[in-house]
Motif scaffolding. Structure first.
Motif, PDB file in Angstrom:
ATOM      1  N   ALA A 161      81.795 151.758  37.757  1.00  0.00           N
ATOM      2  CA  ALA A 161      81.321 151.733  39.146  1.00  0.00           C
ATOM      3  C   ALA A 161      81.607 153.064  39.830  1.00  0.00           C
ATOM      4  CB  ALA A 161      81.976 150.583  39.904  1.00  0.00           C
ATOM      5  N   GLN A 162      82.789 153.596  39.601  1.00  0.00           N
ATOM      6  CA  GLN A 162      83.158 154.889  40.193  1.00  0.00           C
ATOM      7  C   GLN A 162      82.249 156.001  39.679  1.00  0.00           C
ATOM      8  OE1 GLN A 162      87.263 155.880  39.483  1.00  0.00           O
ATOM      9  NE2 GLN A 162      87.056 157.948  40.261  1.00  0.00           N
ATOM     10  N   ALA A 163      81.982 156.007  38.387  1.00  0.00           N
ATOM     11  CA  ALA A 163      81.123 157.037  37.793  1.00  0.00           C
ATOM     12  C   ALA A 163      79.698 156.945  38.335  1.00  0.00           C
ATOM     13  CB  ALA A 163      81.132 156.925  36.272  1.00  0.00           C
ATOM     14  N   LEU A 164      79.190 155.725  38.504  1.00  0.00           N
ATOM     15  CA  LEU A 164      77.843 155.566  39.074  1.00  0.00           C
ATOM     16  C   LEU A 164      77.797 156.083  40.506  1.00  0.00           C
ATOM     17  CD1 LEU A 164      76.503 152.137  37.796  1.00  0.00           C
ATOM     18  CD2 LEU A 164      75.443 154.361  37.508  1.00  0.00           C
ATOM     19  N   SER A 165      78.807 155.744  41.300  1.00  0.00           N
ATOM     20  CA  SER A 165      78.832 156.187  42.698  1.00  0.00           C
ATOM     21  C   SER A 165      78.906 157.704  42.805  1.00  0.00           C
ATOM     22  CB  SER A 165      80.031 155.582  43.436  1.00  0.00           C
ATOM     23  OG  SER A 165      79.806 154.227  43.699  1.00  0.00           O
ATOM     24  N   GLN A 166      79.625 158.317  41.879  1.00  0.00           N
ATOM     25  CA  GLN A 166      79.825 159.769  41.925  1.00  0.00           C
ATOM     26  C   GLN A 166      78.823 160.540  41.079  1.00  0.00           C
ATOM     27  OE1 GLN A 166      83.923 160.195  40.745  1.00  0.00           O
ATOM     28  NE2 GLN A 166      84.678 159.341  42.670  1.00  0.00           N
ATOM     29  N   GLY A 167      77.954 159.830  40.371  1.00  0.00           N
ATOM     30  CA  GLY A 167      76.993 160.500  39.501  1.00  0.00           C
ATOM     31  C   GLY A 167      77.672 161.234  38.353  1.00  0.00           C
TER      32      GLY A 167
ATOM     33  N   ASP B 217      68.347 162.499  38.555  1.00  0.00           N
ATOM     34  CA  ASP B 217      68.557 161.922  39.882  1.00  0.00           C
ATOM     35  C   ASP B 217      67.558 160.808  40.200  1.00  0.00           C
ATOM     36  OD1 ASP B 217      70.341 161.865  41.967  1.00  0.00           O
ATOM     37  OD2 ASP B 217      69.259 163.318  43.177  1.00  0.00           O
ATOM     38  N   GLU B 218      67.117 160.098  39.162  1.00  0.00           N
ATOM     39  CA  GLU B 218      66.207 158.963  39.382  1.00  0.00           C
ATOM     40  C   GLU B 218      66.923 157.800  40.061  1.00  0.00           C
ATOM     41  OE1 GLU B 218      63.882 157.626  36.055  1.00  0.00           O
ATOM     42  OE2 GLU B 218      63.538 159.686  35.397  1.00  0.00           O
ATOM     43  N   TYR B 219      68.210 157.670  39.780  1.00  0.00           N
ATOM     44  CA  TYR B 219      69.017 156.643  40.438  1.00  0.00           C
ATOM     45  C   TYR B 219      69.710 157.310  41.620  1.00  0.00           C
ATOM     46  CZ  TYR B 219      68.589 153.879  36.171  1.00  0.00           C
ATOM     47  OH  TYR B 219      68.108 153.180  35.102  1.00  0.00           O
ATOM     48  N   ARG B 220      69.108 157.226  42.750  1.00  0.00           N
ATOM     49  CA  ARG B 220      69.674 157.869  43.931  1.00  0.00           C
ATOM     50  C   ARG B 220      70.566 156.856  44.640  1.00  0.00           C
ATOM     51  NH1 ARG B 220      68.493 162.478  45.454  1.00  0.00           N
ATOM     52  NH2 ARG B 220      68.413 162.004  47.663  1.00  0.00           N
ATOM     53  N   ILE B 221      71.826 156.842  44.201  1.00  0.00           N
ATOM     54  CA  ILE B 221      72.786 155.855  44.690  1.00  0.00           C
ATOM     55  C   ILE B 221      73.797 156.539  45.604  1.00  0.00           C
ATOM     56  CG2 ILE B 221      74.583 154.238  43.996  1.00  0.00           C
ATOM     57  CD1 ILE B 221      73.109 153.982  41.300  1.00  0.00           C
ATOM     58  N   ARG B 222      73.916 156.029  46.809  1.00  0.00           N
ATOM     59  CA  ARG B 222      74.928 156.526  47.743  1.00  0.00           C
ATOM     60  C   ARG B 222      76.261 155.849  47.448  1.00  0.00           C
ATOM     61  NH1 ARG B 222      74.735 158.885  52.687  1.00  0.00           N
ATOM     62  NH2 ARG B 222      72.500 158.643  52.791  1.00  0.00           N
ATOM     63  N   ASN B 223      76.184 154.581  47.093  1.00  0.00           N
ATOM     64  CA  ASN B 223      77.388 153.799  46.870  1.00  0.00           C
ATOM     65  C   ASN B 223      77.052 152.666  45.909  1.00  0.00           C
ATOM     66  OD1 ASN B 223      79.776 152.411  47.043  1.00  0.00           O
ATOM     67  ND2 ASN B 223      79.853 152.391  49.267  1.00  0.00           N
ATOM     68  N   TYR B 224      77.972 152.352  45.031  1.00  0.00           N
ATOM     69  CA  TYR B 224      77.807 151.238  44.102  1.00  0.00           C
ATOM     70  C   TYR B 224      79.157 150.556  43.965  1.00  0.00           C
ATOM     71  CZ  TYR B 224      77.174 148.547  39.838  1.00  0.00           C
ATOM     72  OH  TYR B 224      77.113 147.524  38.934  1.00  0.00           O
ATOM     73  N   GLY B 225      79.164 149.239  44.010  1.00  0.00           N
ATOM     74  CA  GLY B 225      80.415 148.512  43.833  1.00  0.00           C
ATOM     75  C   GLY B 225      80.185 147.109  43.324  1.00  0.00           C
ATOM     76  N   VAL B 226      81.164 146.611  42.628  1.00  0.00           N
ATOM     77  CA  VAL B 226      81.126 145.246  42.119  1.00  0.00           C
ATOM     78  C   VAL B 226      81.773 144.344  43.162  1.00  0.00           C
ATOM     79  CG1 VAL B 226      82.022 143.711  40.322  1.00  0.00           C
ATOM     80  CG2 VAL B 226      81.122 145.956  39.705  1.00  0.00           C
ATOM     81  N   GLU B 227      81.077 143.271  43.519  1.00  0.00           N
ATOM     82  CA  GLU B 227      81.614 142.319  44.490  1.00  0.00           C
ATOM     83  C   GLU B 227      82.408 141.218  43.801  1.00  0.00           C
ATOM     84  OE1 GLU B 227      78.050 141.023  46.528  1.00  0.00           O
ATOM     85  OE2 GLU B 227      78.382 142.496  48.103  1.00  0.00           O
ATOM     86  N   GLU B 228      81.829 140.615  42.783  1.00  0.00           N
ATOM     87  CA  GLU B 228      82.469 139.532  42.032  1.00  0.00           C
ATOM     88  C   GLU B 228      82.356 139.847  40.554  1.00  0.00           C
ATOM     89  OE1 GLU B 228      80.681 135.759  42.948  1.00  0.00           O
ATOM     90  OE2 GLU B 228      80.545 136.259  45.071  1.00  0.00           O
ATOM     91  N   MET B 229      83.362 139.365  39.800  1.00  0.00           N
ATOM     92  CA  MET B 229      83.352 139.630  38.368  1.00  0.00           C
ATOM     93  C   MET B 229      84.058 138.487  37.638  1.00  0.00           C
ATOM     94  SD  MET B 229      85.258 142.724  36.266  1.00  0.00           S
ATOM     95  CE  MET B 229      85.023 143.807  37.634  1.00  0.00           C
ATOM     96  N   GLU B 230      83.433 138.034  36.562  1.00  0.00           N
ATOM     97  CA  GLU B 230      84.058 137.052  35.671  1.00  0.00           C
ATOM     98  C   GLU B 230      84.015 137.630  34.275  1.00  0.00           C
ATOM     99  OE1 GLU B 230      83.023 132.761  33.754  1.00  0.00           O
ATOM    100  OE2 GLU B 230      82.648 132.973  35.902  1.00  0.00           O
ATOM    101  N   ILE B 231      85.148 137.614  33.611  1.00  0.00           N
ATOM    102  CA  ILE B 231      85.265 138.173  32.263  1.00  0.00           C
ATOM    103  C   ILE B 231      85.553 137.036  31.290  1.00  0.00           C
ATOM    104  CG2 ILE B 231      86.571 139.727  30.765  1.00  0.00           C
ATOM    105  CD1 ILE B 231      87.300 141.301  33.344  1.00  0.00           C
TER     106      ILE B 231
END
Length: 175
Positions: A52-58, A93-107
């Motif tokens: 998630a951090q890598a996606l947000s920061q590109g 830069d096809e994925y122009r994401i300002r912010n990305y985060g996981v809200e819920e997660m089940e493993i």
């Protein structure tokens, strides 16, 4: 026939003792397995956080390390990409994401604990629409390698507001 009866009687006397010995070992085995499971889940949770951090920061280099070689990426619009195609799209830069985060997660760990199925919801804010927050559901499959957890599959589905998936009404003919 007598040998069979004698053998059955011996087993009848031995099995309760074997069961008792096995029952005495089970709590220790469960505790050890539980600790291993908790450690594996923590590793997957950390890999998800880094993704998630890598996606947000590109951060393409971080994503390259987190994504397995046989990666299969299904976007919310149905488009499929390989690892190379996904990373190239990020680089272009096809994925122009300002912010990305996981809200819920089940493993859920499967098999011997070297594979994890992760489901949940995410939110993202597109770069060109800062007032818009998109939400979706995802499924990711992670596999454990000597270097750590690597994502093998991602599938995302956008969550649309109620009624957004219904067909628009057709205009009624004037009567």
């Amino acid at each position: 026939m007598r040998a069979t009866i004698l053998f059955a009687l011996c087993l009848a006397f031995l099995i309760p003792g074997a069961r008792a010995s096995q029952a005495a070992l089970e709590p220790a085995a469960r505790a050890q397995g539980g600790a291993g499971q908790a450690q594996a889940e923590a590793g997957v949770r950390e890999a998800e956080r880094l993704r998630a951090q890598a996606l947000s920061q590109g951060d393409i280099d971080a994503l390259r390390r987190l994504i397995g070689g046989d990666y299969y990426h299904v976007e919310s619009n149905g488009r499929v990409r390989t690892k190379a195609e996904f990373l190239q799209a990020l680089a272009r830069d096809e994925y122009r994401i300002r912010n990305y985060g996981v809200e819920e997660m089940e493993i859920r760990l499967v098999g011997d604990g070297a594979t994890a199925i992760v489901t949940g919801t995410y939110r993202t804010v597109p770069m060109d629409q800062p007032a818009v927050t998109l939400r979706g559901r995802y499924v990711r499959i992670w596999t454990r390698h000597a270097e750590g957890w690597r994502v093998a599959l991602h599938q995302g589905t956008q969550i649309r507001p109620v009624g957004a998936n219904t067909p628009e009404p057709r205009p009624q003919a004037m009567q």
